[in-house]
Design a protein around this motif. Structure first.
Motif, short mmCIF file in Angstrom:
data_model
loop_
_atom_site.label_atom_id
_atom_site.label_comp_id
_atom_site.label_asym_id
_atom_site.label_seq_id
_atom_site.Cartn_x
_atom_site.Cartn_y
_atom_site.Cartn_z
N LYS A 119 -7.38 -23.40 39.09
CA LYS A 119 -6.65 -23.08 37.86
C LYS A 119 -7.56 -23.16 36.64
O LYS A 119 -7.42 -22.37 35.71
N LEU A 120 -8.49 -24.11 36.65
CA LEU A 120 -9.44 -24.21 35.54
C LEU A 120 -10.34 -22.98 35.47
O LEU A 120 -10.85 -22.64 34.40
N ARG A 127 -2.62 -19.02 30.72
CA ARG A 127 -1.67 -20.10 30.42
C ARG A 127 -1.88 -21.28 31.35
O ARG A 127 -1.90 -22.43 30.91
N GLN A 128 -2.02 -21.00 32.66
CA GLN A 128 -2.24 -22.08 33.60
C GLN A 128 -3.54 -22.82 33.31
O GLN A 128 -3.59 -24.06 33.41
N ARG A 129 -4.57 -22.10 32.93
CA ARG A 129 -5.83 -22.76 32.60
C ARG A 129 -5.67 -23.65 31.39
O ARG A 129 -6.15 -24.79 31.37
N ALA A 130 -4.99 -23.14 30.34
CA ALA A 130 -4.82 -23.93 29.13
C ALA A 130 -4.04 -25.21 29.41
O ALA A 130 -4.39 -26.30 28.93
N GLU A 131 -2.96 -25.09 30.20
CA GLU A 131 -2.17 -26.27 30.52
C GLU A 131 -2.96 -27.25 31.37
O GLU A 131 -2.92 -28.48 31.13
N GLN A 157 -9.50 -37.33 31.65
CA GLN A 157 -10.89 -37.75 31.41
C GLN A 157 -10.96 -38.81 30.33
O GLN A 157 -11.81 -39.73 30.39
N SER A 158 -10.08 -38.73 29.35
CA SER A 158 -10.09 -39.73 28.27
C SER A 158 -9.71 -41.12 28.78
O SER A 158 -10.03 -42.12 28.13
N ALA A 170 -5.77 -29.03 29.29
CA ALA A 170 -5.26 -30.10 28.44
C ALA A 170 -4.99 -31.37 29.24
O ALA A 170 -5.31 -32.49 28.79
N ARG A 171 -4.44 -31.22 30.42
CA ARG A 171 -4.15 -32.39 31.26
C ARG A 171 -5.43 -33.02 31.79
O ARG A 171 -5.53 -34.25 31.92
#
Length: 393
Positions: free
Chosen positions: A55-56, A26-30, A39-40, A33-34
């Motif tokens: 966390k990644l 869950r921490q990785r997914a959150e 990066q965008s 996404a951030r």
């Protein structure tokens, strides 16, 4: 109408807590996404670092580490700090704050004030990035990176080395153990990997004549305290508690094979154990509330096999009186089995523990050279085995 259940639903029935794996995913997914959103907003590739990188990579980050990163600036080397102080003394002070130099205005103080800030890495002052919602840290040494799902971050070993400038010795031990889990799915490294990384970093510093980053010496000390094969952060905390009071290092996740009521052999893994005395220490986290009945049966089978158990909960680690009571409980059970372990009146600091372990390792090496049969004799007796465990680094 079909009433068939999916396998995932069947596996989840009876589980009402967030397992470590689920939490890390869950921490990785959150975080992922951030990081993608950040990066965008950047025209150049970003490299994420420190706790964001951990966390990644689905590495368990102690709460204490995140709190330190949010509240403390990174430590500087003593030599670099002295040079910075001399330079500051020689630089004329502006008449008022409005006349500050552009360099002073553009250099952000490396503190971590916001709970939701992501951390990115820069290899020089000129490459530092100022992006809203991101904290940029500078590290002038080469790092290895990992790219996953289009996002790049600093690799675990280099992240661990970088964190030595921000956290204390105990945090480095927790992080090191977290990277050497028993579960192969979340294991990144071995003790040899850490030893090699510290040695290579020291060699690069010598070759380039660079000052040693403040806090880096803790990396060398940490090598004597880390232990592979753990399952959780509390296991490491309980182990350090016992060692801090002078008890020998317990075996992590020791295997115990016992017979059940039908004579079938059952295999259990004990969080911390002293096999030579048949004493085990089990940490009961919140997830044990959901498995109370199976835990009770497990404890009964271990008891029937003559294991003496000490159960530890989070409340037992909250203050020094309760921690001391845990140590006394373990020492008393060891004494019942003929052990001669005497806890210290006051716990050693981690720094003192590293010095003690180094001296014990030296004594063990000397005694081993003098007598080639001492190891065999020690293996037959509880006291000899305890000495062997204590000397392990």
């Amino acid at each position: 109408m079909s009433t068939k259940k999916s396998r995932l639903l069947e596996q989840s029935e009876g589980i009402h807590f967030e397992t470590t794996r689920v939490r890390l995913l869950r921490q990785r997914a959150e975080t992922l996404a951030r990081c993608r959103e950040a990066q965008s907003r950047s025209s150049r590739p970003l490299i994420f670092a420190l706790d964001t990188a951990l966390k990644l990579m689905c590495i368990d980050v102690p709460r204490e580490v995140q709190e330190r990163l949010r509240s403390h600036p990174p430590a500087r080397s003593a030599k670099a700090g002295k040079a910075r102080a001399q330079q500051k003394a020689q630089t004329p002070r502006p008449a008022n704050s409005a006349q500050q130099t552009p360099q002073a205005q553009q250099t952000p103080r490396a503190t971590f004030a916001a709970d939701d800030e992501l951390v990115i890495y820069a290899d020089s002052r000129t490459s530092r990035r100022r992006i809203q919602g991101l904290r940029c840290v500078q590290w002038c040494h080469p790092v290895e990176t990992i790219t996953s799902d289009g996002i790049t971050c600093v690799a675990p070993l280099d992240t661990w080395l970088m964190l030595a400038s921000y956290v204390d010795l105990g945090d480095l031990v927790l992080l090191g153990d977290a990277m050497m889990r028993r579960d192969a799915d979340v294991r990144w490294h071995t003790p040899d990997d850490f030893t090699r990384a510290v040695g290579e970093f020291e060699r690069r510093l010598d070759e380039k004549g660079l000052p040693t980053p403040r806090g880096f010496l803790n990396c060398r000390r940490t090598l004597r305290l880390m232990q592979p094969g753990t399952d959780s952060l509390p296991e490491t905390q309980v182990r350090l508690l016992l060692e801090g009071y002078g008890l020998p290092r317990p075996v992590v996740n020791a295997e115990a094979t016992v017979k059940d009521e039908r004579g079938v052999m059952r295999r259990f893994f004990l969080d911390l154990a002293f096999p030579q005395w048949g004493v085990a220490v089990e940490y009961d986290g919140r997830h044990h509330e959901e498995a109370w009945e199976s835990d009770q049966r497990r404890f009964k089978l271990l008891g029937d096999a003559q294991w003496l158990l000490v159960n530890v909960t989070w409340d037992d680690l909250r203050d020094e009186d309760r921690r001391r009571a845990v140590v006394r409980s373990v020492a008393e059970r060891i004494a019942r089995r003929g052990g001669t372990v005497t806890p210290l009146e006051a716990p050693m600091t981690l720094r003192e523990m590293t010095d003690l372990r180094r001296s014990r390792s030296g004594k063990k090496a000397k005694s081993g050279r003098r007598s080639g049969t001492s190891g065999k004799k020690g293996a037959r007796s509880g006291g000899g085995k305890a000495g062997e465990m204590t000397g392990r680094s």
